[in-house]
Design a protein around this motif. Structure first.
Motif, PDB file in Angstrom:
ATOM      1  N   LYS A  84       0.831  -1.207   0.000  1.00 42.80           N
ATOM      2  CA  LYS A  84       0.000   0.000   0.000  1.00 42.80           C
ATOM      3  C   LYS A  84       0.866   1.258   0.000  1.00 42.80           C
ATOM      4  N   THR A  85       1.936   1.240   0.789  1.00 38.48           N
ATOM      5  CA  THR A  85       2.836   2.398   0.858  1.00 38.48           C
ATOM      6  C   THR A  85       3.515   2.648  -0.477  1.00 38.48           C
ATOM      7  N   VAL A  86       3.978   1.586  -1.116  1.00 38.92           N
ATOM      8  CA  VAL A  86       4.646   1.714  -2.413  1.00 38.92           C
ATOM      9  C   VAL A  86       3.685   2.272  -3.457  1.00 38.92           C
ATOM     10  N   GLN A  87       2.462   1.799  -3.454  1.00 40.10           N
ATOM     11  CA  GLN A  87       1.476   2.308  -4.412  1.00 40.10           C
ATOM     12  C   GLN A  87       1.210   3.789  -4.191  1.00 40.10           C
ATOM     13  N   ALA A  88       1.113   4.199  -2.919  1.00 41.67           N
ATOM     14  CA  ALA A  88       0.873   5.608  -2.607  1.00 41.67           C
ATOM     15  C   ALA A  88       2.063   6.464  -3.045  1.00 41.67           C
ATOM     16  N   ARG A  89       3.270   5.979  -2.790  1.00 41.12           N
ATOM     17  CA  ARG A  89       4.461   6.721  -3.214  1.00 41.12           C
ATOM     18  C   ARG A  89       4.526   6.846  -4.731  1.00 41.12           C
ATOM     19  N   SER A  94       6.456   4.525 -14.837  1.00 39.88           N
ATOM     20  CA  SER A  94       7.848   4.855 -15.127  1.00 39.88           C
ATOM     21  C   SER A  94       8.655   5.211 -13.880  1.00 39.88           C
ATOM     22  N   VAL A  95       8.004   5.296 -12.724  1.00 42.39           N
ATOM     23  CA  VAL A  95       8.724   5.626 -11.490  1.00 42.39           C
ATOM     24  C   VAL A  95       9.645   4.467 -11.136  1.00 42.39           C
ATOM     25  N   PRO A  96      10.946   4.695 -11.002  1.00 44.52           N
ATOM     26  CA  PRO A  96      11.890   3.595 -10.757  1.00 44.52           C
ATOM     27  C   PRO A  96      11.748   3.010  -9.357  1.00 44.52           C
ATOM     28  N   PRO A  97      12.149   1.760  -9.170  1.00 40.85           N
ATOM     29  CA  PRO A  97      11.978   1.078  -7.874  1.00 40.85           C
ATOM     30  C   PRO A  97      12.654   1.776  -6.702  1.00 40.85           C
ATOM     31  N   ASP A  98      13.843   2.360  -6.927  1.00 39.66           N
ATOM     32  CA  ASP A  98      14.541   2.965  -5.786  1.00 39.66           C
ATOM     33  C   ASP A  98      13.845   4.216  -5.274  1.00 39.66           C
ATOM     34  N   ALA A  99      12.929   4.779  -6.051  1.00 38.75           N
ATOM     35  CA  ALA A  99      12.148   5.931  -5.589  1.00 38.75           C
ATOM     36  C   ALA A  99      11.022   5.499  -4.664  1.00 38.75           C
ATOM     37  N   LEU A 100      10.759   4.200  -4.597  1.00 34.55           N
ATOM     38  CA  LEU A 100       9.600   3.688  -3.869  1.00 34.55           C
ATOM     39  C   LEU A 100       9.960   2.915  -2.606  1.00 34.55           C
ATOM     40  N   ALA A 105      18.106   6.858 -13.340  1.00 30.20           N
ATOM     41  CA  ALA A 105      16.719   6.954 -13.820  1.00 30.20           C
ATOM     42  C   ALA A 105      15.875   7.833 -12.906  1.00 30.20           C
ATOM     43  N   TYR A 106      16.052   7.688 -11.593  1.00 24.62           N
ATOM     44  CA  TYR A 106      15.281   8.506 -10.657  1.00 24.62           C
ATOM     45  C   TYR A 106      15.745   9.964 -10.720  1.00 24.62           C
TER      46      TYR A 106
END
Length: 208
Positions: free
Chosen positions: A115-120, A134-140, A154-155
């Motif tokens: 849920k937190t990752v989806q919100a971010r 397109s939001v990279p994994p390390d941003a989440l 990428a971020y």
């Protein structure tokens, strides 16, 4: 004629002498020698890889930090400041707390983490003006230490237009800064390319 000391006493005295000798060697001489060599050869790293702005220490290139609106006004909400490149999330205390280094310890199947990752993802897509996919994994997700200063190229690229717009700069200028602060893999093959947010934002500050 002096009476010889008992064997047990001699044994203890020998142990005490050895303790004193090794304390001097390992506890004083060796640390001083290593400190002196480090200060001579790698003074920056030996002193914590500190970064300075106008002669004032503002952080370390080894430790991430937050760049939110509270840097301007302590009473402001803890929201990202659009003028700065943002680091990845942090689970260290309230975020990048060096006294509480650590991760969230939440697994990939944890409902709260999902849920937190989806919100971010949705929030970053809106703030940076990109598609959520397109939001990279390390941003989440947070790093294991919660203090990692590095983000992926990428971020960093995702944030270029937002930072340029907030600072009234040409995106090409900001993109060049990102490219200049992108570090390659360690020894050419270990890890991934990365961008140190602290030193990148320091370069932004020097632009004025």
């Amino acid at each position: 004629m002096a009476k010889p000391l008992p064997a047990l006493v001699r044994l203890h005295l020998t142990g005490l002498r050895l303790l004193l000798v090794f304390t001097v060697i390992c506890g004083i001489a060796y640390p001083l020698a290593i400190t002196g060599i480090a200060q001579l050869i790698f003074p920056g790293q030996a002193n914590g890889s500190r970064v300075k702005l106008d002669g004032r220490t503002v952080g370390s290139s080894l430790l991430g930090q937050t760049f939110d609106l509270r840097r301007i006004d302590p009473k402001a909400p803890s929201l990202p400041d659009p003028r700065w490149f943002q680091p990845r999330p942090s689970a260290a205390g309230a975020g990048y707390d060096t006294t509480a280094s650590g991760g969230s310890n939440l697994g990939p199947n944890d409902a709260g983490l999902t849920k937190t990752v989806q919100a971010r993802r949705l929030a970053l897509a809106i703030v940076d003006g990109v598609a959520p996919a397109s939001v990279p994994p390390d941003a989440l997700t947070a790093s294991g230490s919660g203090l990692d200063p590095d983000i992926s190229p990428a971020y960093a690229e995702e944030q270029v237009n937002r930072v340029a717009r907030a600072r009234h700069l040409d995106p090409a200028v900001v993109r060049r800064l990102v490219r200049d602060h992108t570090q390659g893999r360690v020894l050419g093959f270990l890890g991934q390319q990365r961008v140190d947010v602290v030193t990148l934002n320091l370069a932004l500050a020097r632009l004025g």
